[in-house]
Design a protein around this motif. Sequence first.
Motif, mmCIF file in Angstrom:
data_model
loop_
_atom_site.group_PDB
_atom_site.id
_atom_site.type_symbol
_atom_site.label_atom_id
_atom_site.label_comp_id
_atom_site.label_asym_id
_atom_site.label_seq_id
_atom_site.Cartn_x
_atom_site.Cartn_y
_atom_site.Cartn_z
ATOM 1 N N LEU A 1 -5.284 0.275 8.315
ATOM 2 C CA LEU A 1 -4.004 0.040 7.649
ATOM 3 C C LEU A 1 -3.002 -0.698 8.526
ATOM 4 O O LEU A 1 -1.864 -0.894 8.127
ATOM 5 C CB LEU A 1 -3.397 1.375 7.217
ATOM 6 C CG LEU A 1 -4.196 2.154 6.177
ATOM 7 C CD1 LEU A 1 -3.559 3.513 5.917
ATOM 8 C CD2 LEU A 1 -4.316 1.375 4.885
ATOM 9 N N HIS B 1 -1.468 -3.624 6.793
ATOM 10 C CA HIS B 1 -0.967 -3.428 5.436
ATOM 11 C C HIS B 1 0.556 -3.348 5.422
ATOM 12 O O HIS B 1 1.183 -2.951 6.406
ATOM 13 C CB HIS B 1 -1.530 -2.125 4.846
ATOM 14 C CG HIS B 1 -2.970 -2.207 4.455
ATOM 15 N ND1 HIS B 1 -3.444 -1.718 3.267
ATOM 16 C CD2 HIS B 1 -4.055 -2.712 5.097
ATOM 17 C CE1 HIS B 1 -4.755 -1.919 3.194
ATOM 18 N NE2 HIS B 1 -5.148 -2.506 4.293
ATOM 19 N N ARG B 2 1.108 -3.706 4.304
ATOM 20 C CA ARG B 2 2.538 -3.490 4.088
ATOM 21 C C ARG B 2 2.694 -2.113 3.434
ATOM 22 O O ARG B 2 2.496 -1.948 2.238
ATOM 23 C CB ARG B 2 3.122 -4.593 3.209
ATOM 24 C CG ARG B 2 3.263 -5.910 3.969
ATOM 25 C CD ARG B 2 3.951 -6.966 3.150
ATOM 26 N NE ARG B 2 4.518 -7.979 4.024
ATOM 27 C CZ ARG B 2 5.121 -9.084 3.588
ATOM 28 N NH1 ARG B 2 5.215 -9.306 2.289
ATOM 29 N NH2 ARG B 2 5.623 -9.953 4.443
ATOM 30 N N THR C 1 0.856 -1.178 0.000
ATOM 31 C CA THR C 1 0.000 0.000 0.000
ATOM 32 C C THR C 1 0.888 1.223 0.000
ATOM 33 O O THR C 1 1.697 1.414 0.914
ATOM 34 C CB THR C 1 -0.915 0.028 1.240
ATOM 35 O OG1 THR C 1 -1.781 -1.119 1.213
ATOM 36 C CG2 THR C 1 -1.767 1.278 1.264
#
Length: 330
Positions: free
Chosen positions: A107, A110-111, A40
């Motif tokens: 988030l 998320h990466r 992301t």
Amino acid sequence: MSTLSSQTYTLDPRPSFPLLISLKVYHDPQTTSTDPDALTLVLAHATGYIKEVWEVWSIEAPNHGEAAERNRRDVDWCYRPVFRWEDYARSVHLVLSGGGTGVDLDLSQHRLVGIGHSMGGVAVMLSTTFYPALPYASLILVDAMLGPYTSASDAVRGVLVGGAEKKEDTWGSVKEAREGMLKRGVWRAWEARAFNTFIKYGLKPVDKKVPNGAVTLVTPKVDAAASFRDPHGLTRGYLYLSDLVKRAPTHMIFGKIGDSLPNFIRDDVINVASGGKDKLASVKLVEGAGHLVTVTHPKELASSIFDALQITGASLPPSATKSESSKSKM
């Protein structure tokens, strides 16, 4: 080629932080991935720019763009004559850590890849200094405004402040704004799509009741000057770089032409402030570009960012979710 979809959000982090934060999320419906290993991209802009300069997850400084007017009293009273870059960094952290209401996207799993240009580069850097820690897979700093405390850096700051205070900021119409800007060399150097995007999102009616009349900048020039005036942003990022590279793989991209910061300062940042060039994940110079690389050479910059993302993707281990899924299939 598919068209990007977008959605605008406003994060309200009060009472933890007094300013509303605007952000825009772009995605391609045809290629959006649910893969837990997908990256992301989260981006921060330079002083005087708008969040629409980037087309991914783009977080706006709270004294810029859409949020500037909604934050007007706080900005007028408390964030002039100086707006600290660390307050932009705090804004980035609040969005990514879920520190408020109004953004229904989590988030935390998320990466994340943090990408920032100029002031935004320092904001992304310093967003790692707040708690809780953000799950950055890597950082990509685009001509980040970093430098040691010298008379040269003071001079650069003075030139930027003076330029912001003196620039034209009001026109009789959008058409007049476009024509007036294109009479100046700095605007003529912008790539056409970048310039048209600024005309679309970077201007607003002077009087909301006359939407087709006189226009002005969505980021008042006094607020751009306040951001340039921060005496610590440039040196804070410089001193922190050697610690940052130990926390997350850090890529640096520069315009090859040293116009805002001299090349010797850029070389110092790469070879000294980082702790040594080998401590950086990669370094790239964009040919023909200067500090305004995001708007004069967006395609070349995108290619350089893509190269950095390839390195990031290749270096990451599979996520726990994917690992567990693989085990279950064995």
